[in-house]
Enzyme design. Structure first.
Site, PDB file in Angstrom:
ATOM      1  N   LYS A   1       4.034 -22.486  11.048  1.00  0.00           N
ATOM      2  CA  LYS A   1       4.827 -21.357  10.568  1.00  0.00           C
ATOM      3  C   LYS A   1       4.859 -20.159  11.515  1.00  0.00           C
ATOM      4  O   LYS A   1       3.859 -19.797  12.110  1.00  0.00           O
ATOM      5  CB  LYS A   1       4.269 -20.870   9.226  1.00  0.00           C
ATOM      6  CG  LYS A   1       4.674 -21.726   8.063  1.00  0.00           C
ATOM      7  CD  LYS A   1       6.164 -21.653   7.825  1.00  0.00           C
ATOM      8  CE  LYS A   1       6.535 -22.160   6.459  1.00  0.00           C
ATOM      9  NZ  LYS A   1       6.667 -21.129   5.472  1.00  0.00           N
TER      10      LYS A   1
ATOM     11  N   GLU B   1      10.962  -9.008   6.089  1.00  0.00           N
ATOM     12  CA  GLU B   1      10.768  -9.148   4.640  1.00  0.00           C
ATOM     13  C   GLU B   1      10.139  -7.888   4.043  1.00  0.00           C
ATOM     14  O   GLU B   1      10.525  -7.438   2.960  1.00  0.00           O
ATOM     15  CB  GLU B   1       9.891 -10.370   4.341  1.00  0.00           C
ATOM     16  CG  GLU B   1      10.615 -11.681   4.612  1.00  0.00           C
ATOM     17  CD  GLU B   1       9.720 -12.906   4.517  1.00  0.00           C
ATOM     18  OE1 GLU B   1       8.558 -12.787   4.085  1.00  0.00           O
ATOM     19  OE2 GLU B   1      10.185 -13.996   4.908  1.00  0.00           O
TER      20      GLU B   1
ATOM     21  N   LYS C   1       6.330  16.096  -4.507  1.00  0.00           N
ATOM     22  CA  LYS C   1       5.715  15.904  -3.189  1.00  0.00           C
ATOM     23  C   LYS C   1       5.312  14.473  -2.855  1.00  0.00           C
ATOM     24  O   LYS C   1       5.720  13.934  -1.827  1.00  0.00           O
ATOM     25  CB  LYS C   1       4.505  16.832  -3.038  1.00  0.00           C
ATOM     26  CG  LYS C   1       4.929  18.268  -2.894  1.00  0.00           C
ATOM     27  CD  LYS C   1       3.770  19.214  -3.109  1.00  0.00           C
ATOM     28  CE  LYS C   1       4.256  20.550  -3.641  1.00  0.00           C
ATOM     29  NZ  LYS C   1       5.056  20.481  -4.889  1.00  0.00           N
TER      30      LYS C   1
HETATM   31  N1  ARG Z   1       1.048  23.163  -6.469  1.00  0.00           N
HETATM   32  C1  ARG Z   1       2.182  23.855  -6.989  1.00  0.00           C
HETATM   33  C2  ARG Z   1       3.437  23.002  -6.789  1.00  0.00           C
HETATM   34  O1  ARG Z   1       3.370  22.070  -6.085  1.00  0.00           O
HETATM   35  C3  ARG Z   1       2.341  25.161  -6.280  1.00  0.00           C
HETATM   36  C4  ARG Z   1       3.079  26.176  -7.077  1.00  0.00           C
HETATM   37  C5  ARG Z   1       2.250  26.678  -8.198  1.00  0.00           C
HETATM   38  N2  ARG Z   1       2.955  27.649  -8.967  1.00  0.00           N
HETATM   39  C6  ARG Z   1       2.581  27.969 -10.193  1.00  0.00           C
HETATM   40  N3  ARG Z   1       3.331  28.841 -10.795  1.00  0.00           N
HETATM   41  N4  ARG Z   1       1.583  27.391 -10.788  1.00  0.00           N
HETATM   42  O2  ARG Z   1       4.488  23.237  -7.302  1.00  0.00           O
END
Ligand code: ARG
Length: 463
Positions: A283, A290, A325
């Site tokens: 293989k 993939e 995030k």
């Molecule tokens: N760790 C928070 C965020 O990512 C930062 C802002 C916090 N603001 C607040 N009013 N608690 O949004």
């Protein structure tokens, strides 16, 4: 536990609550952006007479030291702080005392985090653009090398008409070119600075928002403070563009996987970009392709996730937005890794020209050209279509291709056929005669390649 807001509380935060609420485990990623934003903020505060020059100098130096120590690995960003903003402020106060306590004057974490994420995404837009450009360069090189590498073009995954490898690669070139265009558009729309919006309603200090915006390389400040702290449109746009890049990479991967199969054998992947099997010694698997195809789902997921997070939020900032995030970081990592690896895999792959050409000759890919030949001899297209349909049936019965029939056999179906039919349905003629703009004909492909070369010579997506 180290928090910025203990004053009005009489009890310690519950341990589980603290960890559920904290974001430092992931927002430490934009420590550099946080410090860059803070430096711009305090420089502006001093210019406006809100801080003394001495205080400003102390803060700027303190922030610079923190940045350097974190970069050098001397200072660890640890979980005892709620978020990266608290970490930086606490470390600053530890080092410079009272001046450090003034850094946050006229600012909220709401505009601070809005700025940090914007700076981070802006930087990554340029990185993704650069990776797309590298992929386009590889695609352009392959196009130049394979102008006469014939292969079947497919519709419904059935052989349709012959094309060239250059033409096939050109299709992907256009897709990734549009992806770069999207990066450019998003950059232009998002390059405005939210700093100075405060928690939601600005501030009573005489801030110069245009000054901080220009220091940080923005086109200007954003124009509504409520929108500034609650806008994540640029994240959505970026993730949508990233999902589209992944969709393109995934389609391309699918083709590489098919081309790499034992049945096709169009492509030979470099050993460095293939993997083996623990049980089957023969293989050589296309795992990179993939995985790229597989990881597409993560990026789609990030887009749907942020759209869902944002859909019910009243103005202005809400903690839900902290969820923006991790998924953005994951999507950025994924799209960058996939672009890098895919480009490496493609640039080291070999193409089996003879296998591709042989495949292009089978499956009656020249049937349309045979019909066009009859049209050239005065047969109406619909009749020509019918004659060639019968011809194909004859070939299927005899298990041969159109060009393998003798002239008398051809004449049985239409007296119009002459000796020149053989040249008319040859692979070379079929491709080279296709000279409409955007078609695989060599002359027209060269023209398109020259245009695309000029396009690649231009600068990146921020211009
Ligand atoms: N760790 C928070 C965020 O990512 C930062 C802002 C916090 N603001 C607040 N009013 N608690 O949004």
């Amino acid at each position: 536990m180290a928090q910025l807001w203990g004053g009005r509380f009489t009890k310690q935060t519950d341990d589980l609550v603290y960890h559920f609420n904290a974001s430092i485990s992931f927002d430490r990623r934009f420590l550099e952006e946080d410090i860059e934003g803070s430096i711009a903020h305090v420089v502006m505060l001093a210019k406006q007479g809100i801080l003394t020059n001495e205080e400003k100098d102390q803060i700027v130096k303190g922030l610079g030291d923190i940045r350097k120590e974190v970069r050098d690995g001397q200072l660890a960003v640890t979980d005892e702080y709620e978020d990266v903003h608290s970490f930086v402020e606490a470390k600053l106060i530890e080092r410079i005392g009272d001046a450090g306590k003034k850094m946050h004057t006229g600012r909220s974490r709401n505009d601070q985090v809005a700025l940090d994420l914007r700076l981070y995404v802006r930087k990554e837009i340029l990185n993704v653009d650069g990776l797309l450009k590298e992929l386009l360069n590889v695609l352009l090189r392959i196009q130049k090398e394979h102008l006469t590498t014939y292969m079947p073009g497919f519709t419904h995954l059935q052989k349709a008409q012959p094309v060239t490898l250059a033409h096939h690669m050109g299709a992907y070139f256009e897709m990734f070119k549009r992806d770069r265009g999207r990066m450019h558009d998003i950059f232009m729309r998002m390059n405005y600075c939210p700093l100075g919006a405060g928690a939601l309603a600005g501030t009573t200090y005489p801030l110069d928002r245009s000054y901080t915006a220009s220091m940080l390389g923005f086109e200007g400040p954003t124009l509504n403070s409520m929108d500034s702290v609650s806008d994540r449109d640029y994240v959505i746009e970026f993730l949508s563009a990233a999902a589209t890049i992944m969709m393109h990479l995934s389609r391309f991967s699918e083709e590489i996987i098919i081309w790499n199969s034992n049945e096709y054998r169009f492509i030979e992947l470099d050993d460095a970009y293939s993997t083996g099997s623990s049980i089957m010694p023969q293989k050589k698997n296309p795992d990179i392709a993939e995985l790229v195809r597989g990881k597409t789902g993560r990026v789609y997921g990030a887009l749907v996730s942020i759209l869902t997070t944002m859909k019910g939020l009243p103005l202005a900032y809400n903690k839900d937005m902290q969820e923006d995030k991790e998924l953005t970081f994951d999507a950025i990592d994924t799209v960058k890794d996939c672009l890098t690896l895919f480009t490496g895999m493609l640039s080291t792959a070999g193409f089996r020209k003879e296998v591709m050409a042989k495949s292009a000759m089978g499956g009656f890919t020249n049937a349309t050209d045979a019909a066009d030949y009859l049209v050239g001899k005065g047969v109406p297209f619909r009749d020509a279509h019918g004659i060639i349909g019968k011809l194909v049936l004859t070939c299927i019965e005899k298990q041969c291709s159109i060009e393998e029939l003798t002239l008398p056999e051809l004449k049985e179906l239409s007296p119009v056929f002459e000796e020149d039919i053989y040249d008319a349905v040859s692979l070379k003629t079929c491709v080279e005669k296709r000279l409409t703009l955007g078609a695989p004909g060599i002359e027209v492909m060269k023209q398109v390649i020259a245009d695309n070369e000029a396009y690649l010579a231009k600068d990146g997506c921020e211009t």
